[in-house]
Motif scaffolding. Structure first.
Motif, mmCIF file in Angstrom:
data_model
loop_
_atom_site.group_PDB
_atom_site.id
_atom_site.type_symbol
_atom_site.label_atom_id
_atom_site.label_comp_id
_atom_site.label_asym_id
_atom_site.label_seq_id
_atom_site.Cartn_x
_atom_site.Cartn_y
_atom_site.Cartn_z
ATOM 1 N N ASP A 130 0.831 -1.210 0.000
ATOM 2 C CA ASP A 130 0.000 0.000 0.000
ATOM 3 C C ASP A 130 0.861 1.254 0.000
ATOM 4 O O ASP A 130 0.551 2.234 -0.675
ATOM 5 C CB ASP A 130 -0.940 0.001 1.204
ATOM 6 C CG ASP A 130 -2.015 -1.063 1.102
ATOM 7 O OD1 ASP A 130 -2.329 -1.462 -0.047
ATOM 8 O OD2 ASP A 130 -2.532 -1.491 2.137
ATOM 9 N N THR A 131 1.949 1.252 0.769
ATOM 10 C CA THR A 131 2.854 2.400 0.801
ATOM 11 C C THR A 131 3.504 2.608 -0.562
ATOM 12 O O THR A 131 3.611 3.743 -1.038
ATOM 13 C CB THR A 131 3.943 2.189 1.873
ATOM 14 O OG1 THR A 131 3.317 1.917 3.119
ATOM 15 C CG2 THR A 131 4.829 3.405 2.004
ATOM 16 N N LEU A 136 3.883 5.621 -5.653
ATOM 17 C CA LEU A 136 3.783 5.610 -7.109
ATOM 18 C C LEU A 136 2.756 6.619 -7.599
ATOM 19 O O LEU A 136 3.003 7.358 -8.555
ATOM 20 C CB LEU A 136 3.428 4.201 -7.595
ATOM 21 C CG LEU A 136 3.389 3.986 -9.102
ATOM 22 C CD1 LEU A 136 4.757 4.251 -9.707
ATOM 23 C CD2 LEU A 136 2.944 2.576 -9.424
ATOM 24 N N VAL A 137 1.604 6.678 -6.935
ATOM 25 C CA VAL A 137 0.580 7.657 -7.302
ATOM 26 C C VAL A 137 1.119 9.063 -7.107
ATOM 27 O O VAL A 137 0.888 9.959 -7.930
ATOM 28 C CB VAL A 137 -0.714 7.425 -6.486
ATOM 29 C CG1 VAL A 137 -1.671 8.589 -6.636
ATOM 30 C CG2 VAL A 137 -1.383 6.138 -6.928
ATOM 31 N N GLY A 138 1.872 9.281 -6.027
ATOM 32 C CA GLY A 138 2.477 10.588 -5.781
ATOM 33 C C GLY A 138 3.459 10.965 -6.870
ATOM 34 O O GLY A 138 3.493 12.117 -7.331
ATOM 35 N N PRO A 143 4.365 15.238 -11.660
ATOM 36 C CA PRO A 143 4.632 15.915 -12.938
ATOM 37 C C PRO A 143 3.412 16.667 -13.469
ATOM 38 O O PRO A 143 3.560 17.755 -14.024
ATOM 39 C CB PRO A 143 5.014 14.769 -13.881
ATOM 40 C CG PRO A 143 5.527 13.704 -12.992
ATOM 41 C CD PRO A 143 4.722 13.825 -11.728
ATOM 42 N N ALA A 144 2.220 16.128 -13.270
ATOM 43 C CA ALA A 144 1.022 16.820 -13.739
ATOM 44 C C ALA A 144 0.849 18.146 -13.000
ATOM 45 O O ALA A 144 0.497 19.167 -13.594
ATOM 46 C CB ALA A 144 -0.207 15.941 -13.544
ATOM 47 N N THR A 145 1.123 18.158 -11.719
ATOM 48 C CA THR A 145 1.035 19.384 -10.925
ATOM 49 C C THR A 145 2.071 20.393 -11.395
ATOM 50 O O THR A 145 1.781 21.584 -11.520
ATOM 51 C CB THR A 145 1.260 19.061 -9.432
ATOM 52 O OG1 THR A 145 0.365 18.025 -9.050
ATOM 53 C CG2 THR A 145 1.054 20.268 -8.562
#
Length: 172
Positions: A130-131, A136-138, A143-145
């Motif tokens: 889960d971590t 990975l989601v972060g 980059p999108a941010t």
């Protein structure tokens, strides 16, 4: 246990070994019922399973599976723990063994790779599944941010320049 129950147990354990990715073998010599209950609760909370099995039956279930390498570890009062998440079961058992000297890690297997005690401990130090997913989601969203910030920056700079000219014209 009669023969039918033994066959069913071996078949169910073999099915587990076919589906799981990680197996850890521990020695539980002298573990009290209360300690064993706490250990089982922690293992279950981590999504893993802890089972005390007869070594002969466990060896029969291991035969022909990718975990066959842990057969030499099955001597004396042992227990087998398994989980689909390899880190979860290792973490729980290593943490419990630190606080209770009666639970001794013997080794394990991750797929076809047989692990010694140090290998299981090293695996326990890794972040959980889960971590890793959260990291990975972060990484994906960062980059999108940044792209959104870069795209908005020139428009903001232009607005500030126009605002400065407007204030200059008003002052004059």
């Amino acid at each position: 246990m009669d023969r039918t129950e033994k066959r069913e147990f071996v078949a169910s354990l073999a099915a587990v070994f076919a589906e799981t990715s990680m197996v850890v073998v521990t020695r539980n010599d002298g573990l009290t019922v209360a300690d064993a209950t706490i250990l089982r609760q922690r293992v279950r909370a981590a999504g893993a399973t802890y089972k005390v099995a007869k070594n002969r039956l466990a060896n029969l279930a291991l035969a022909g599976t990718r975990f066959e390498g842990i057969s030499p570890l099955l001597k004396g009062p042992t227990a087998i723990s398994w989980s689909a998440d390899p880190v979860a079961v290792a973490k729980v058992l290593v943490e419990f063994a630190k606080t209770n000297e009666k639970l001794v890690l013997l080794g394990g297997a991750l797929g076809t790779q047989t692990l010694n005690v140090d290998g299981v401990k090293a695996l326990a130090e890794l972040p959980s599944l889960d971590t890793l997913r959260a990291q990975l989601v972060g990484l994906i969203s960062t980059p999108a941010t940044r792209i959104a910030g870069v795209v908005q920056a020139p428009a903001g700079q232009l607005a500030r320049v126009f605002g400065a000219y407007a204030k200059k014209d008003e002052a004059a």
